[in-house]
Structure formats: structure tokens, C-alpha cells
Write a protein that holds these residues in place. Structure first.
Motif, PDB file in Angstrom:
ATOM      1  N   ALA A  74       0.147   6.352  -6.204  1.00 10.17           N
ATOM      2  CA  ALA A  74       0.387   5.071  -6.869  1.00 10.17           C
ATOM      3  C   ALA A  74       1.117   4.104  -5.951  1.00 10.17           C
ATOM      4  CB  ALA A  74       1.187   5.304  -8.156  1.00 10.17           C
ATOM      5  N   ILE A  75       2.165   4.594  -5.263  1.00 10.60           N
ATOM      6  CA  ILE A  75       2.910   3.703  -4.359  1.00 10.60           C
ATOM      7  C   ILE A  75       2.029   3.292  -3.176  1.00 10.60           C
ATOM      8  CG2 ILE A  75       4.914   3.536  -2.848  1.00 10.60           C
ATOM      9  CD1 ILE A  75       6.346   5.485  -4.705  1.00 10.60           C
ATOM     10  N   GLY A  76       1.237   4.236  -2.646  1.00  9.15           N
ATOM     11  CA  GLY A  76       0.359   3.911  -1.523  1.00  9.15           C
ATOM     12  C   GLY A  76      -0.720   2.905  -1.897  1.00  9.15           C
ATOM     13  N   PHE A  77      -1.290   3.045  -3.093  1.00  9.82           N
ATOM     14  CA  PHE A  77      -2.310   2.074  -3.514  1.00  9.82           C
ATOM     15  C   PHE A  77      -1.691   0.702  -3.748  1.00  9.82           C
ATOM     16  CE2 PHE A  77      -5.068   0.064  -6.697  1.00  9.82           C
ATOM     17  CZ  PHE A  77      -6.284   0.138  -6.029  1.00  9.82           C
ATOM     18  N   TYR A  78      -0.398   0.686  -4.166  1.00  6.57           N
ATOM     19  CA  TYR A  78       0.265  -0.601  -4.343  1.00  6.57           C
ATOM     20  C   TYR A  78       0.491  -1.299  -3.001  1.00  6.57           C
ATOM     21  CZ  TYR A  78       3.991  -3.931  -5.372  1.00  6.57           C
ATOM     22  OH  TYR A  78       4.752  -5.070  -5.455  1.00  6.57           O
ATOM     23  N   LEU A  79       0.854  -0.540  -1.990  1.00  7.66           N
ATOM     24  CA  LEU A  79       1.085  -1.129  -0.669  1.00  7.66           C
ATOM     25  C   LEU A  79      -0.223  -1.446   0.047  1.00  7.66           C
ATOM     26  CD1 LEU A  79       4.048   1.111   0.594  1.00  7.66           C
ATOM     27  CD2 LEU A  79       4.177  -1.220  -0.318  1.00  7.66           C
ATOM     28  N   ASN A  80      -1.232  -0.559  -0.103  1.00  2.00           N
ATOM     29  CA  ASN A  80      -2.503  -0.732   0.593  1.00  2.00           C
ATOM     30  C   ASN A  80      -3.633  -0.390  -0.373  1.00  2.00           C
ATOM     31  OD1 ASN A  80      -4.508  -1.032   2.530  1.00  2.00           O
ATOM     32  ND2 ASN A  80      -4.180   1.026   3.400  1.00  2.00           N
ATOM     33  N   PRO A  81      -4.182  -1.376  -1.048  1.00  5.79           N
ATOM     34  CA  PRO A  81      -5.257  -1.116  -2.023  1.00  5.79           C
ATOM     35  C   PRO A  81      -6.523  -0.645  -1.323  1.00  5.79           C
ATOM     36  CG  PRO A  81      -4.259  -3.288  -2.383  1.00  5.79           C
ATOM     37  CD  PRO A  81      -3.797  -2.830  -1.048  1.00  5.79           C
ATOM     38  N   ASP A  82      -6.518   0.669  -1.013  1.00  6.91           N
ATOM     39  CA  ASP A  82      -7.655   1.254  -0.305  1.00  6.91           C
ATOM     40  C   ASP A  82      -8.091   2.504  -1.073  1.00  6.91           C
ATOM     41  OD1 ASP A  82      -9.596   2.039   1.431  1.00  6.91           O
ATOM     42  OD2 ASP A  82      -8.274   2.274   3.178  1.00  6.91           O
ATOM     43  N   ILE A  83      -9.419   2.709  -1.153  1.00  7.44           N
ATOM     44  CA  ILE A  83      -9.972   3.838  -1.896  1.00  7.44           C
ATOM     45  C   ILE A  83      -9.689   5.172  -1.219  1.00  7.44           C
ATOM     46  CG2 ILE A  83     -12.229   3.887  -0.770  1.00  7.44           C
ATOM     47  CD1 ILE A  83     -11.556   4.188  -4.533  1.00  7.44           C
ATOM     48  N   HIS A  84      -9.337   5.152   0.073  1.00 11.36           N
ATOM     49  CA  HIS A  84      -9.104   6.399   0.792  1.00 11.36           C
ATOM     50  C   HIS A  84      -7.890   7.170   0.261  1.00 11.36           C
ATOM     51  CE1 HIS A  84     -11.595   4.045   3.660  1.00 11.36           C
ATOM     52  NE2 HIS A  84     -12.115   5.265   3.943  1.00 11.36           N
ATOM     53  N   ILE A  85      -6.924   6.450  -0.313  1.00 11.88           N
ATOM     54  CA  ILE A  85      -5.749   7.142  -0.835  1.00 11.88           C
ATOM     55  C   ILE A  85      -6.103   8.059  -1.993  1.00 11.88           C
ATOM     56  CG2 ILE A  85      -5.112   5.313  -2.448  1.00 11.88           C
ATOM     57  CD1 ILE A  85      -2.679   7.368  -0.310  1.00 11.88           C
ATOM     58  N   PHE A  86      -7.120   7.654  -2.780  1.00 12.74           N
ATOM     59  CA  PHE A  86      -7.565   8.502  -3.885  1.00 12.74           C
ATOM     60  C   PHE A  86      -8.318   9.728  -3.367  1.00 12.74           C
ATOM     61  CE2 PHE A  86      -7.062   4.323  -5.883  1.00 12.74           C
ATOM     62  CZ  PHE A  86      -6.251   4.649  -6.960  1.00 12.74           C
ATOM     63  N   ALA A  87      -9.067   9.534  -2.267  1.00 13.25           N
ATOM     64  CA  ALA A  87      -9.743  10.695  -1.674  1.00 13.25           C
ATOM     65  C   ALA A  87      -8.721  11.705  -1.165  1.00 13.25           C
ATOM     66  CB  ALA A  87     -10.651  10.228  -0.533  1.00 13.25           C
ATOM     67  N   TRP A  88      -7.633  11.188  -0.593  1.00 16.50           N
ATOM     68  CA  TRP A  88      -6.576  12.117  -0.138  1.00 16.50           C
ATOM     69  C   TRP A  88      -5.928  12.837  -1.311  1.00 16.50           C
ATOM     70  CZ3 TRP A  88      -1.415  11.687  -1.487  1.00 16.50           C
ATOM     71  CH2 TRP A  88      -0.546  12.635  -0.891  1.00 16.50           C
ATOM     72  N   ALA A  89      -5.705  12.113  -2.414  1.00 17.64           N
ATOM     73  CA  ALA A  89      -5.099  12.731  -3.597  1.00 17.64           C
ATOM     74  C   ALA A  89      -5.994  13.835  -4.144  1.00 17.64           C
ATOM     75  CB  ALA A  89      -4.833  11.669  -4.668  1.00 17.64           C
ATOM     76  N   LEU A  90      -7.336  13.567  -4.162  1.00 17.90           N
ATOM     77  CA  LEU A  90      -8.256  14.601  -4.644  1.00 17.90           C
ATOM     78  C   LEU A  90      -8.233  15.817  -3.725  1.00 17.90           C
ATOM     79  CD1 LEU A  90     -10.422  15.414  -6.678  1.00 17.90           C
ATOM     80  CD2 LEU A  90     -12.118  14.280  -5.212  1.00 17.90           C
ATOM     81  N   LEU A  91      -8.147  15.586  -2.413  1.00 18.23           N
ATOM     82  CA  LEU A  91      -8.073  16.695  -1.467  1.00 18.23           C
ATOM     83  C   LEU A  91      -6.798  17.508  -1.681  1.00 18.23           C
ATOM     84  CD1 LEU A  91      -9.091  18.193   1.068  1.00 18.23           C
ATOM     85  CD2 LEU A  91      -7.841  16.483   2.440  1.00 18.23           C
ATOM     86  N   MET A  92      -5.671  16.841  -1.888  1.00 17.86           N
ATOM     87  CA  MET A  92      -4.405  17.552  -2.086  1.00 17.86           C
ATOM     88  C   MET A  92      -4.434  18.369  -3.367  1.00 17.86           C
ATOM     89  SD  MET A  92      -2.212  17.233   0.364  1.00 17.86           S
ATOM     90  CE  MET A  92      -0.702  17.680  -0.451  1.00 17.86           C
TER      91      MET A  92
END
Length: 511
Positions: A74-92
Motif C-alpha cells: 500500500a505504501i509503495g503503490f502510494y509513492l509509485n503507482p506501478d502495477i509491479h508492486i502488486f506482482a511482488w506482493a503476489l510473489l511474496m
């Protein structure tokens, strides 16, 4: 004064001189302590327990990692609205699920000592995979972020991940070091390619944090290992104490059975011995006194006298053994009444006076006058004084002197002291003399050897009266035996109550 120790088999249940029986127990205790107190390197005695604790704590905190991943996303998407952060969350989340499934599988099977290393490697592999997920997070960048805010965000997240992993997985050794190697490799690659100061500083800071938290986790692991070692040692010692207690209970039971058997034996033998002794004493006395007519041979008369004296000695021995046995068994009942120690002492002196005159021994008395009566058993107190006076007469040489004192103690009690000027007793032999059947060297050399039960009976009788017995003696300086009764046994006289005048009955008056 040295204390004597009785080594007789009827007094000692455990023979302390046989130390070889305790060598196996001592060896086992030393081996256990060496095993528990040795360092953790090369010592895998508690690896299975540590692994079980790690698996249990990991399953209990299984929801913490998804929560952390959600907050970071959530904090990362707020700072950088990029879809890759969700891919990382799914991987984790997928990697975390693998670790949870692995922990559940390990909790359902019984991990043996041979399987400990195998499961430890599997769990370390799972943490390395989870560390790869953090390495993927370290590769992320933000081209649209202004300033250095994304660097602070990434550094804070990675430091939190290192500290959280160190605190939650310190039971699994080297999990922090192996788990975050991919992250350090990713940061190092970025720093080499970019050459920026922030990337180099972030890499150095994260590497330092990994080393520091690895040290902290290792210290926590060693502390927990020490605590488990102490717990195991305590359990081993408790087990040893339980075994020793069971052995002590068994020894006590056997001793009680032996004591009961001894009491039954003495009770039966006293009857069996006294019955023929009555005939021996009676007939030998009749023969030595020549009641039915003179004996033609004077040697026969001498033999009959010897038989009578020997029978009397045997009867006295049986009586003393029975008295001591009753006292030890707690069956020696006191018939207490008021009596005067002065009168009892005078009667006892008169009983031994004939034997004392035969040896030209002078008995002097030093009595304090007008002493109150005491509450005690008269028969027992007579036996105490006769035993002490008989010993004094026996061991005092020809022409000696015996002093009998009766007076007050400093604590308000009364005492009877009998002192002679005989050969005395060496100080190291006093404990032997006070033990059952114990005799000193002087008594052994003396022609009038006793049974060695007089003083133990005196001690036991005074103990039944809550009193005290003191024996003072030095070689060639005489012996003093003191029997003390406490102040609680002194009967104080109470003055008579004066008759009060009768109270006249009050007359009723009616208004």
C-alpha cells in the motif's frame, strides 16, 4: 572433642565407606553436565527441540507476513503507482504459503534425531526463497519519485524485514544470513551498475544490518539453548532425586522391618531366657547357701556361687537390653509423679554403700537444702542414679572418693552430678562410651567389664523427661556425670488461699 561415629550394622542403613557404588552415578552426572554445558558448536542435543519450537512459532505468526506485505504494498503503490508492486506482493504471498505448508507438514510428522538435519535444510531453503522475494523488492526503482523519498522507503522496508525475520526465526540458525543473501546481492548489483552514493550507502547499511541481526539472532539462540540445557539438567537432577528418594524409602522400610523383627526376637528371647534363669539362680543360691545341708566338697560350693553370679549378670544384661529396646521402640511409658531428687539420691547412695565400703571408697554428698519436688518417673530416676553411681564405684580405685551433688541449674532446673577421682576417659572415647554397647579402653582393661548399656539408657531416660545428660572426663583426672531436669518439671509451691468472709444476701426493697 571428637564425635564418635557408630559403624555397627544395626545403626547404619547406608554404608558411606563403600564409595564405589556411587561411581556410576557420579560418572553419569558429570557426563550429563558436560553435555549440557558444552558450546553449541558440534552439539546437536537440542536441535530437534529448537526446530520444533521454530515450527510452532512460525505457524502461530503465519498471518504477520501477509499483513506486512499488504502494508508495504500500500505504501509503495502510494509513492509509485506501478502495477509491479502488486506482482511482488503476489510473489511474496506465494513464497510465504510455501513456508507455511512446509511448517505444517513438519508439525504433523514426528521428527527424529536422524531427520533433524533434513528438515532443517528444507526450512532454510524456504527462507532462502522468501529472501529471494525481498531481493526482488530491492530491485524495484521509481523514476517518477521526487527526491530521495523512495530510497528511504526501500531502506526502511528492508531494515524492518531483516529485524522482523531475525526476531521470529532465531530458533533456526543462520536463517537471517542465508535468507538475505539474495537481497544483498541485488543491492550490490544495483550499486555497481549505478555508482550512486545512495545505492552504495543503502547496500552498506543493509549488509551491516544483516550481519548485526545475525549476531543478535545467534546470541538469542545460544541463550535459549542455555535455558533448555538448564531445564534439562534440572529434570535430570529431579529424576535422580526421585530415584534416591525411592531407594531411601526402601531402605527405611527394610530398617523398620528389621527393627520390628529385632523387637519380636527380644520379646520372645526374654521369656525363653528368663524362665531357665530363674531355676539357675534359685538352685545355685540354695546350693551356695547350703540350705539343704553342707556340701562335702568346698569346690562345689565355690562353683555354685560362680553359677549364681554369672546368672545374675546375665539377667541384668537381659533387663538392660530390653529397657533400651523399649525406649528405642517408643514403648517406654513414664509413670510420672511428684518426687524429691534429694530423697532418691540418698536412697541410691545407701544401695551402693556396701560395694563402696568393700573398696574403701568414700561417698560424700553436697545437697542443697529445701529444694522443691519435681515431676518425673521415680523408677526411671532411680535407675539413672544407680547406673551412674555403679559406674563411679566400679571405676574408682581402692581408697578413692565419690562426690554426689544435687542442686539448681542456671536455667531454673535441677541437676544430679556424680564425680569420681578414677582413671577417667580420654576425650576421643567419650562418643564411644555414650553409644550402645560402647566401652572405653579403661573399661576393657578393667576386670569388672559391663555391657556398655548403662549410659545410653541414662541418656534415653533423660531425653524422655526432656532433660539433658553431660559427661565430662579427662584421662587420669576423673569423670563427672551430670543428669539435668528442665525447669518445666519443677513443682512450685503455691501459698494457700485465705478464707474470704461470706457476702451477706442483699434484701429486696419495694418502692
Amino acid at each position: 572433642m571428637s564425635s564418635g561415629v557408630s559403624t555397627s550394622t544395626d545403626k547404619n542403613i547406608v554404608d558411606r565407606t563403600r564409595s564405589h557404588r556411587n561411581k556410576a552415578v557420579s560418572k553419569a552426572v558429570r557426563a550429563t553436565r558436560d553435555r549440557l554445558q558444552s558450546s553449541s558448536n558440534g552439539n546437536f542435543a537440542f536441535d530437534r527441540d529448537m526446530l520444533s519450537i521454530h515450527i510452532g512459532s512460525g505457524l502461530q505468526a503465519a498471518l504477520m507476513t501477509p499483513l506486512v506485505v499488504a502494508v508495504v504494498t500500500a505504501i509503495g503503490f502510494y509513492l509509485n503507482p506501478d502495477i509491479h508492486i502488486f506482482a511482488w506482493a503476489l510473489l511474496m504471498l506465494c513464497l510465504h504459503a510455501i513456508n507455511v505448508l512446509l511448517a505444517r507438514r513438519a508439525s504433523k510428522v514426528e521428527i527424529t534425531a536422524a531427520d533433524t538435519r533434513k528438515w532443517r535444510r528444507r526450512l532454510l531453503t524456504g527462507h532462502i526463497l522468501l529472501g529471494c522475494g525481498w531481493g526482488v523488492f530491492a530491485l524495484q526503482g521509481c523514476s517518477t519519485c521526487a527526491g530521495d523519498s523512495f530510497y528511504f522507503y526501500k531502506g526502511a522496508v528492508l531494515l524492518f524485514a531483516v529485524s522482523y525475520t531475525a526476531m521470529s526465526t532465531f530458533m533456526l540458525r543462520q536463517s537471517v544470513l542465508y535468507g538475505f543473501v539474495p537481497m544483498i546481492a541485488a543491492l550490490l548489483g544495483i550499486a555497481i551498475l549505478s555508482g550512486q552514493v545512495l545505492d552504495i550507502g543503502l547496500t552498506a547499511m543493509c549488509a551491516t544490518a544483516v550481519v548485526f541481526f545475525h549476531y543478535v539472532a545467534e546470541r538469542l539462540y545460544r541463550s535459549n539453548l542455555t535455558l533448555m540445557s538448564y531445564q534439562s539438567e534440572k529434570d535430570d537432577l529431579i529424576a535422580e532425586l526421585e530415584v534416591a528418594k525411592s531407594m531411601s524409602d526402601e531402605a527405611r522400610r527394610r530398617a523398620e522391618e528389621a527393627n520390628l523383627a529385632k523387637s519380636r526376637f527380644l520379646a520372645s528371647m526374654s521369656h525363653e531366657l528368663r524362665t531357665p534363669l530363674n531355676a539357675i539362680l534359685g538352685f545355685s543360691e540354695v546350693m551356695s547357701s547350703e540350705v539343704l545341708g553342707p556340701l562335702a566338697n568346698p569346690t562345689y560350693r565355690e562353683y555354685s556361687g560362680d553359677i549364681h553370679r554369672s546368672g545374675q549378670h546375665l539377667l541384668n544384661l537381659i533387663n538392660e537390653i530390653l529397657d533400651l529396646s523399649r525406649i528405642e521402640a517408643g514403648r517406654y511409658d513414664l509413670t510420672e509423679d511428684s518426687l524429691s531428687l534429694l530423697e532418691v539420691a540418698e536412697d541410691c547412695i545407701g544401695m551402693v554403700q556396701l560395694r563402696a565400703r568393700a573398696k574403701s571408697i568414700t561417698i560424700r554428698d553436697q545437697f542443697e537444702k529445701h529444694m522443691p519436688q519435681v515431676w518425673a518417673d521415680e523408677k526411671s530416676m532411680r535407675q539413672v542414679m544407680l547406673n551412674l553411681l555403679s559406674n563411679a564405684v566400679k571405676f574408682t580405685p581402692q581408697g578413692g572418693e565419690i562426690t554426689v551433688k544435687v542442686g539448681w541449674t542456671a536455667g531454673g532446673g535441677q541437676y544430679v552430678a556424680i564425680k569420681d577421682n578414677g582413671p577417667g576417659i580420654p576425650e576421643e572415647e567419650i562418643p564411644i562410651v555414650l553409644s550402645a554397647f560402647g566401652q572405653g579402653s579403661i573399661a576393657i582393661k578393667n576386670a569388672e567389664q559391663g555391657t556398655g548399656l548403662g549410659l545410653p539408657i541414662v541418656q534415653a531416660i533423660l531425653a524422655k523427661h526432656d532433660g539433658q545428660f553431660i559427661l565430662r572426663s579427662k584421662l587420669r583426672e576423673g569423670t563427672e556425670a551430670i543428669a539435668i531436669l528442665p525447669s518445666t518439671r519443677i513443682l512450685q509451691s503455691v501459698p494457700a488461699i485465705a478464707d474470704a468472709p461470706a457476702i451477706e444476701r442483699r434484701r429486696k426493697s419495694f418502692a
